[in-house]
Design an enzyme around this catalytic site. Structure first.
Site, PDB file in Angstrom:
ATOM      1  N   GLU A  25      -1.368  -8.511   5.347  1.00  0.00           N
ATOM      2  CA  GLU A  25      -1.323  -8.656   6.818  1.00  0.00           C
ATOM      3  C   GLU A  25      -2.714  -8.596   7.445  1.00  0.00           C
ATOM      4  OE1 GLU A  25      -0.706  -5.921   5.224  1.00  0.00           O
ATOM      5  OE2 GLU A  25      -1.227  -4.146   6.411  1.00  0.00           O
ATOM      6  N   HIS A  58      -3.633  -5.514   1.256  1.00  0.00           N
ATOM      7  CA  HIS A  58      -2.988  -5.712   2.554  1.00  0.00           C
ATOM      8  C   HIS A  58      -2.986  -7.180   2.965  1.00  0.00           C
ATOM      9  CE1 HIS A  58      -2.551  -1.511   3.954  1.00  0.00           C
ATOM     10  NE2 HIS A  58      -3.595  -1.281   3.185  1.00  0.00           N
ATOM     11  N   CYS A 110       0.837  -1.210   0.000  1.00  0.00           N
ATOM     12  CA  CYS A 110       0.000   0.000   0.000  1.00  0.00           C
ATOM     13  C   CYS A 110       0.873   1.262   0.000  1.00  0.00           C
ATOM     14  CB  CYS A 110      -0.975  -0.025   1.180  1.00  0.00           C
ATOM     15  SG  CYS A 110      -2.371   1.098   0.969  1.00  0.00           S
TER      16      CYS A 110
END
Lengths: 759, 216
Positions: free
Chosen positions: B198, B196, B88
């Site tokens: 994560e 993302h 990002c």
């Protein structure tokens, strides 16, 4: 007797000057007299500004305090409550949460982007100033009709402002509520809630200044002219000139706030701070006087040391500025260097502007001169408390016949689709898609669901957050609306397996000097209290926003609430939609009050109801819903809310699986004849369960077990199997027959029809 | 003991702790690398640039971070072949720093988008998600206002010819050129994506496709 015409003239001029001064500082004659009595002399110079700010409705709660004292606010879990920046509850296992909801209505109507953004910034500071890391945000928004003047711009600005701030500062927005009604056409509501977590071992920091000789340290952004007199602005009704008040709105910088969060949490982690408070409404004035008053000490403050953006600012500007992203802290002198080093590392300033003194007096210094020496209690504790006139609420909208709340449609499938495209019923995806819902990597459920859920890292438990207050129920009856503003969100939490721990509230009302407004206020608090006490869910924080009145027109009384609940884990959470075919569908129902609801408002511009809302039975029903949602095999649950049963089924069908519902079974569940209109009335309360068919019996058994100990007087709940899920269709007897694809399409297209420019 | 993974931290980075935990949850050791400090380019087995709003995204997303001291060392490490992953805002920083081709501009609808997206793996990545083979799909969350990948036509052709397109969106959410969601440098040691990973490590997060990215 001769009179001297000159002296007469002068006294007339004095009188008009005096009146002008009262007007400027938004104080009335009796308040002026009280101030003069407390000081044993008339107020001088800067003192006018201090009393104006701290005795404003916004800071002093002078119209509401006598009623707020009666709020249910105790439980074994409460660690901190009103009086601190936010309430704190103990979750056990070393974890605690701080949370609070707060209004930013007036600024958001004047300047929507900055008003909403700084609303988010302000509520976050209330949380991390206590030492809790913010882990979730939620927004309660009330707008006017889409066609009302400026409404597209207001909706756009508010949503962008919330996203612009929350996304950048890195706190996920996990739930929200967005309402539309003409009563908000000239006065929108923007209430922001923040939740912060203390992990095991984290210390809670308070705002009580302590230790004479300790230093008073200013940290964060420089002080500018933005927001001067903001607190008193928020304590007045709007007239025609709201645009002229734009300079009273603050400007936010979320990047600065992010640095402030990290640096403040770091100095707290190293235990370098004695006391800390953010500079919110009435800026440096409220933070310094409140810190002194709470700590029972004095402060000596040098206003000429306050970092300024504009060197021509006067002491009054400095004291009343509501510039954002600033904090005031007290520390031992020997710890200052370490504090300054941490703030500098994050690119922020820390400046000593004064010290704590023994004598309980706040001294304000300016370029070698003492501007005032004043007991902080006079400003913080001695504001007048008004018992504004009010009357016990009379039920005005109750009717005796079911037919008086009925709709007269002919095609109920078409009507259902209309509710899904109406701005009151359509998807809020346009709103929440602009909010980061997952930063922090703890989000288990977001705005797409009825309850926002974050996972607690240390204990792996779930924390549920949901907002409440359905304005249409408030318009029916303020006491029932108050009941509902706790009961409905508590039911939503229970249906996902969460026990409600505590509540924060934001009491948005009109002009308290009007008897009907005050009567609604008192009645809604009584309603809220009855459920909070019944669920042992104390109200631990919040604020009051009065004067939501424009050109004499008051908003719907709107006591928005934020409820926080706890669950043992985040596994096997019930869904809110049907996700496969072949599930058994049940209706859990508490007979009690039926209102015409949003559907009736849509057609008849009024809302009526039949029956009563029994607080004992409602609380027992919420506890029952929690028990049943924990039954193995319960795969989806949903509270039946606005637009009633048909709409709730349609919402559950928005993932492509619908249901075939048996009309005879629904009749049985409702205990009598039903027609199409009955599918859109709102019953307080009903809930839908979708259960694995192999385990449906377990639900019946759990229900029977709870019923054995049901003791709430009079009414008894029922659990009825009403149908089965199927792929692609929703059928309710022969009254509603549709494919789910067209429901989904309507649900997602409605927003663009209401707001053609927002897509 | 093997070298740690370095996680870069700028003022305003807000996915820093999420990425740090994602790394350690998959068994690797992680260390912070502060924006104002240079570091030993030989001291880390991989570098991660998390998402967020470095320097508030002022001027342009990633523009200020790309010029901070820590990036001098990151550039040196990248030149030595150390694997570097941007997520990002980290993607934006790597483009601004010239370590990846192209730029990320404001989303087509001019609004921030938070959603789940489906991605296609166009060319496998030897370091990040190395067990994932071309052609597979992944479902990950996105959250960005400036995620629209842009590159001039000849640059795009070069990316395609040299197998530098990492991920594409199945359904383009932001107007990205050629549906691009992630790219690599020519040497394939520097890679970045807008979604993302994560935030998709466990079932309770709503998906598990992100975990493979942190198997370092």
């Amino acid at each position: 007797m001769k009179t001297d015409p000159k002296s007469n003239q002068r006294s007339e001029r004095d009188i008009s000057e005096h009146a002008a001064k009262l007007k400027t500082y938004r104080l009335n004659e009796s308040e002026y007299e009280l101030i003069s009595k407390l000081l044993a002399r008339p107020p001088r110079g800067i003192e006018w500004a201090l009393f104006s700010a701290l005795w404003s409705e916004h800071c002093s709660y002078k119209s509401s305090k006598v009623h707020l004292k009666k709020l249910f606010n105790k439980s074994a879990r409460v660690v901190e409550s009103f009086g601190e920046n936010a309430g704190v509850v103990d979750l056990g296992e070393g974890e605690r949460v701080a949370f609070k909801i707060e209004s930013h209505n007036h600024p958001s109507y004047i300047e929507p982007y900055q008003g909403a953004a700084t609303g988010v910034g302000g509520i976050l500071r209330d949380i991390f100033t206590m030492g809790a890391r913010p882990i979730a945000l939620a927004d309660y928004l009330c707008f006017g009709e889409p066609t009302a003047s400026r409404m597209t711009q207001l909706v756009n600005g508010v949503v962008r402002g919330i996203g612009g701030y929350g996304n950048c500062v890195g706190v996920p927005t996990i739930t929200g509520q967005t309402e539309f009604h003409e009563s908000y056409n000239g006065n929108i509501l923007v209430n922001a809630m923040a939740v912060g977590l203390f992990r095991p071992g984290d210390k809670i920091f308070l705002s009580k200044a302590k230790g004479p000789g300790n230093w008073v340290v200013y940290v964060g952004a420089k002080t500018g002219r933005d927001g001067v007199h903001g607190a008193s602005m928020a304590s007045e009704s709007f007239e025609a000139d709201s645009a002229a008040k734009r300079p009273t709105v603050q400007i936010g910088d979320p990047f600065y706030e992010k640095l402030l969060i990290e640096s403040c949490l770091e100095v707290m982690k190293e235990d370098l701070v004695v006391a800390i408070q953010d500079m919110g409404a009435a800026g440096l004035t409220s933070s310094s006087f409140e810190m002194a008053s709470k700590g029972g000490v004095g402060l000596s403050i040098h206003l000429d040391k306050v970092p300024l953006r504009d060197s021509s600012m006067t002491p009054e500007d400095i004291l009343l500025s509501e510039s954002q992203e600033r904090m005031l802290l007290v520390c031992e002198p020997r710890k200052f260097d370490r504090i300054a080093a941490i703030f500098h590392r994050w690119g922020l300033d820390a400046v000593t502007i004064g010290e704590v003194t023994e004598k309980k007096t706040v001294e304000l210094h300016w370029r070698g001169e003492v501007l005032t020496e004043i007991d902080p209690d006079l400003l913080v504790e001695n504001a007048p408390q008004y018992q504004r006139p009010w009357q016990p609420l009379l039920p005005q909208n109750r009717v005796n016949e079911r037919s008086e709340i009925g709709l007269k449609e002919t095609d109920w499938t078409t009507f259902l689709k209309e509710t899904l495209t109406d701005v009151r019923g359509t998807s809020r995806e346009w709103v929440y898609r602009q909010y980061d819902s997952r930063v922090g990597a703890s989000t288990a459920r977001d705005c797409r669901d009825s309850v926002g859920i974050v996972r607690l890292k240390d204990s792996e438990r779930g924390l549920g957050v949901v907002l409440g207050c359905r304005p249409h129920v408030m318009r029916f009856d303020a006491r029932v609306g108050g009941v509902d503003s706790i009961a409905y969100p508590a039911l939503e939490l229970a249906l996902k397996g969460f026990d409600t721990l505590a509540v924060t509230d934001c009491l948005n009302f009109g002009n308290p000097e009007r008897e009907n407004v005050m009567s609604d206020f008192v009645a809604s608090l009584e309603g809220m209290n009855s459920i909070c006490a019944g669920l042992a869910a104390p109200i631990i924080s919040g604020n009051v926003s009065f004067y939501n009145e424009t050109m004499g027109k008051n908003i719907t009384p709107t006591p928005s609430t934020g409820l926080v609940g706890l669950r043992a884990d985040v596994k096997n959470l019930p869904q809110s939609t049907f996700e496969r075919s072949g599930q058994e569908v049940y209706l859990l129902r508490l007979p009690g009050l039926v209102v015409g609801g949003v559907a009736q408002e849509m057609r008849q511009k009024k809302i009526t109801g039949l029956g009563i809302a029994d607080a004992d039975a409602i609380c027992a029903f919420v506890r029952m819903a929690l028990k049943l949602s924990e039954v193995q095999g319960v795969e989806a649950t949903r509270a039946v809310g606005k637009f009633g049963l048909a709409y709730a089924f349609a919402r559950m069908a928005t993932d492509g699986f619908g249901a075939r519902l048996d009309f005879e079974a629904l009749k049985l569940a409702r205990g009598g004849e039903i027609d199409g209109a009955a599918l859109f009335e709102e019953h307080l309360y009903e809930a839908i369960f979708a259960v694995d068919s192999a385990r449906a019996r377990a639900l019946d058994e759990a229900f029977a077990a709870v019923m054995k100990t049901w003791h709430a007087s009079g009414v008894k709940p029922t659990l009825t199997r009403v149908g089965r899920t199927v792929a692609g269709r929703l059928e309710i007897g022969s009254l509603i027959e549709t494919d789910t694809a067209s429901l989904i399409e309507n649900y997602h297209q409605g927003w663009g029809r209401g707001f053609a420019d927002l897509h | 003991m093997s070298l740690p993974v370095g996680v870069l931290r700028f003022p305003g980075t807000n996915c820093d702790r999420d990425v740090f935990e994602a790394v350690t949850s998959q068994g690797a050791r992680a260390e912070w690398l502060w924006h104002a400090d240079r570091f030993d380019p030989k001291g880390y087995r991989a570098l991660l640039l998390p998402g967020g709003f470095s320097y508030g995204d002022y001027l342009r997303a990633g523009a200020l971070a790309a010029r901070s001291p820590v990036m001098d060392s990151a550039r040196e490490a990248a030149q030595r072949g150390v694997p570097v992953l941007g997520i990002c805002n980290g993607f934006q920083i790597l483009c601004e720093a010239g370590l990846l081709p192209g730029v990320l501009i404001r989303n087509q609808g001019l609004r921030f988008i938070d959603d789940w997206v489906e991605l296609n793996l166009v060319n496998a990545q030897p370091h990040f998600g190395r067990r994932m083979t071309a052609g597979i799909r992944a479902r990950l969350p996105i959250a960005h206002a400036d995620g629209r990948y842009y590159i001039e036509d000849d640059g795009l052709k070069r990316l395609q010819d040299r197998g530098q397109i990492w991920w594409t969106f199945s359904k383009n959410p932001n107007g990205a050129m050629a549906d691009i969601a992630g790219v690599m440098n020519e040497a394939k040691n520097v890679a970045a994506l807008m979604p993302h990973p994560e935030r998709a490590m466990y079932e309770w997060m709503g998906g598990t496709d992100g975990a493979a990215f942190f198997d370092l």
